[in-house]
Enzyme design. Structure first.
Site, PDB file in Angstrom:
ATOM      1  N   GLU A 126       0.824  -1.211   0.000  1.00 21.57           N
ATOM      2  CA  GLU A 126       0.000   0.000   0.000  1.00 21.57           C
ATOM      3  C   GLU A 126       0.858   1.261   0.000  1.00 21.57           C
ATOM      4  OE1 GLU A 126      -3.002   0.245  -0.680  1.00 21.57           O
ATOM      5  OE2 GLU A 126      -3.686  -1.813  -0.425  1.00 21.57           O
ATOM      6  N   ASP A 171      -9.306   5.495  -1.066  1.00 21.88           N
ATOM      7  CA  ASP A 171      -8.216   6.071  -1.860  1.00 21.88           C
ATOM      8  C   ASP A 171      -8.819   6.827  -3.052  1.00 21.88           C
ATOM      9  OD1 ASP A 171      -9.059   4.145  -3.621  1.00 21.88           O
ATOM     10  OD2 ASP A 171      -7.083   3.253  -3.957  1.00 21.88           O
ATOM     11  N   TYR A 179      -6.014   5.767   5.313  1.00 19.73           N
ATOM     12  CA  TYR A 179      -6.241   4.808   4.225  1.00 19.73           C
ATOM     13  C   TYR A 179      -5.448   3.516   4.451  1.00 19.73           C
ATOM     14  CZ  TYR A 179      -5.529   2.251   0.014  1.00 19.73           C
ATOM     15  OH  TYR A 179      -5.432   1.204  -0.862  1.00 19.73           O
TER      16      TYR A 179
END
Ligand code: SF4
Ligand SMILES: [Zn+2]
Length: 542
Positions: free
Chosen positions: A93, A195, A177
């Site tokens: 991520e 996102d 996030y």
């Protein structure tokens, strides 16, 4: 009121106003903030089911984007522990922030080969992580990952915490996030992860015309995503929503015909109804005028009903486009200083940037920042390059002539280097920056053998553009005490691609390398005609 009727009514209200005079037009509310909420629990359930069915179907048909950090939650068996999954999701991520999947893939593999577990990473150095990250951009992400790993190793026994609040508050580099992605995908907790892709899908599903970066609209996105998430398959659901945004609900030309949630999409419904009304009694211009001058809109999020960017409205008007601000341009001269080592290896001089700020701690060639707003190439030099293929002789410049020194015998001291660069570039002042370091350490031992302008490289960051004139200086000799210092070193040229350098510097090197290679071939041909040795390790025709 059903979704279709709700939207249709909203547009008809606006269209009707066209037929009335402005005096008797009712203060009809176009839509309220409630318009952006989910209509019912049944609608939420239907969106969830449709998305997950689509996600599973894409996976079984092999259409799902293949990513080494992905494991399908119900169709694949993983031997990895949740903690290991959390580590891998975290790395992926962070790498995916601002970076395309295709670019991330090899970096992710390389990273996991080097540091298979979080505890392995915690033992790495900043130089190690910068080197492995080199070329991926936004380099502070690498050092933040390292900082986070050290804290998790020290405080949480090497395991990423399972709740989003602790992750956000205690692990550097983990924001809302990433915390949501790690907890939902690795630990199976129902936490939203919003996102850019998710923002786009939600903005269209709920026709949200407000600025997605504003606090109030951002809050709405998180609230919508949190109420939509599947409690039984949160990780798969979050990934499905992101995939929908990445593959179907794309920024331009969304594929609404293939979209699994199209029947719940306000943007699509608005567009269809718009088309139906505009082909009815009113011209598009009339409707545009009526709607864009609407003053009774009591929604606190949207500045106006619809964005009129074309004659054919489209769901992609949501979310509203960000106005791009012009990036400032900074001009530099990059000086690639090369020498031949005693063992016959081509080497270049590198300097390390400061530990803070842009490209913190990365290595680079000598750089001279030029005066703001001035051209980096003087007309004289431009004419010369057009005629003569780019060679710029140090001793051919007026300043050098004044000193009555020949190029080959010049010592690389700071003044001469700066005069040379200033003269070539036609500037009156120059910031000395890293060039000073080259000169000071080299003043007693290095001689400039040749100097060549090889071209221009532009490198764009998110907030600034670097325009770089690249020079290739060949020197001979040694630095003495300055051979290797804390922030400067010579490296063999085959190490450049394994050194923690930004892409701009690598582009500059590729340019120098390509020009050297070309010169080398020409030189070999020339010498071959005279029966000369073809194994000249300098690769130079000078
Ligand atoms: S219907 Fe179109 S605009 Fe709406 S979510 Fe699907 S792809 Fe996006
Ligand atoms: Zn609104």
């Amino acid at each position: 009121m059903t979704l279709e009727r709700d939207v249709l009514q909203r547009l008809r209200n606006a269209a009707n106003k066209v037929k009335r005079s402005s005096e008797d037009a009712p203060a009809t509310s176009d839509h309220s903030t409630k318009y952006h909420e989910w209509r019912s629990q049944a609608e939420i359930q239907s969106i969830r089911d449709s998305l997950l069915t689509w996600y599973d179907r894409e996976f079984s048909s092999g259409n799902q984007r293949s990513m080494p950090w992905r494991i399908h939650d119900t169709m694949e068996t993983s031997t990895k522990s949740k903690d290991q999954r959390a580590y891998e999701v975290w790395i992926s991520e962070v790498m995916l922030q601002q970076t395309q999947v295709e670019r991330v893939r090899p970096y992710f593999m390389k990273w996991l080969q080097k540091w298979p577990t979080l505890l392995d990473l915690a033992n790495a150095t900043e130089e190690d992580v910068r080197t492995v990250w080199s070329g991926l951009g936004y380099y502070s992400r690498a050092t933040r990952l390292l900082g986070g790993a050290k804290i998790v190793a020290a405080i949480f026994d090497g395991k990423l915490p399972e709740d989003t609040t602790t992750l956000e508050k205690q692990v550097p580099g983990i924001g809302r996030y990433t915390a949501g992605a790690v907890t939902s995908i690795a630990y199976g907790l129902p936490c939203a992860a919003v996102d850019g892709n998710v923002v786009r899908v939600l903005a269209r599903l709920r026709a949200i015309g407000g600025d997605p970066k504003s606090t109030v609209v951002d809050k709405l996105f998180w609230s919508l995503a949190s109420s939509l998430i599947s409690a039984s398959r949160p990780g798969a659901f979050n990934q499905a929503l992101m995939d929908l945004g990445a593959t179907i609900c794309t920024p331009r030309n969304p594929g609404c015909g293939r979209c699994p949630v199209r029947e719940h999409c306000l943007a699509r419904t608005e567009t269809d109804n718009w088309k139906s009304i505009s082909s009815d009694n009113n011209s598009i211009e009339d409707i545009k005028t009526a709607i864009s001058s609407e003053t009774s809109n009591d929604c606190t999020l949207c500045p106006r009903v619809f964005s009129f960017e074309s004659q054919t409205p489209d769901p992609s008007v949501y979310p509203p486009k960000q106005i791009k601000t012009e990036r400032p341009v900074k001009n530099f001269t990059v000086i690639v200083v090369e020498r031949l080592s005693e063992d016959g290896f081509r080497q270049v001089r590198l300097h390390q940037r400061k530990a803070e700020g842009l490209l913190a701690g990365m290595w680079e060639f000598g750089m001279v920042e030029l005066d703001e707003g001035k051209s980096t190439i003087s007309p004289k030099v431009q004419r010369k390059r057009k005629r003569g293929g780019g060679e710029v002789e140090t001793n051919s410049t007026s300043a050098q002539k004044g000193r009555k020194k020949s190029q080959a015998s010049e010592k690389l001291d700071e003044d001469i280097a700066i005069v040379a660069v200033k003269d070539v570039l036609g500037l009156s002042t120059i910031s000395r920056s890293h060039l000073g370091a080259v000169a000071r350490s080299a003043s007693s031992a290095l001689t400039i053998e040749s100097r060549k302008h090889v071209g221009t490289v532009t490198h764009t960051f998110s907030h600034v553009v670097w325009q770089m004139e690249v020079e290739h200086w060949k020197v001979s000799g040694e630095n003495g005490d300055g051979e290797h210092t804390n922030d400067a070193k010579w490296v063999n040229i085959d190490e450049i691609h394994y050194t923690a350098m930004g892409n701009g510097m690598k582009k500059a090197w590729n340019l120098v390398d390509a020009v050297s290679e070309k010169g080398n071939v020409l030189s070999k041909r020339k010498r071959a005609g005279k029966g000369a040795n073809l194994d000249n390790p300098t690769g130079s025709d000078e």
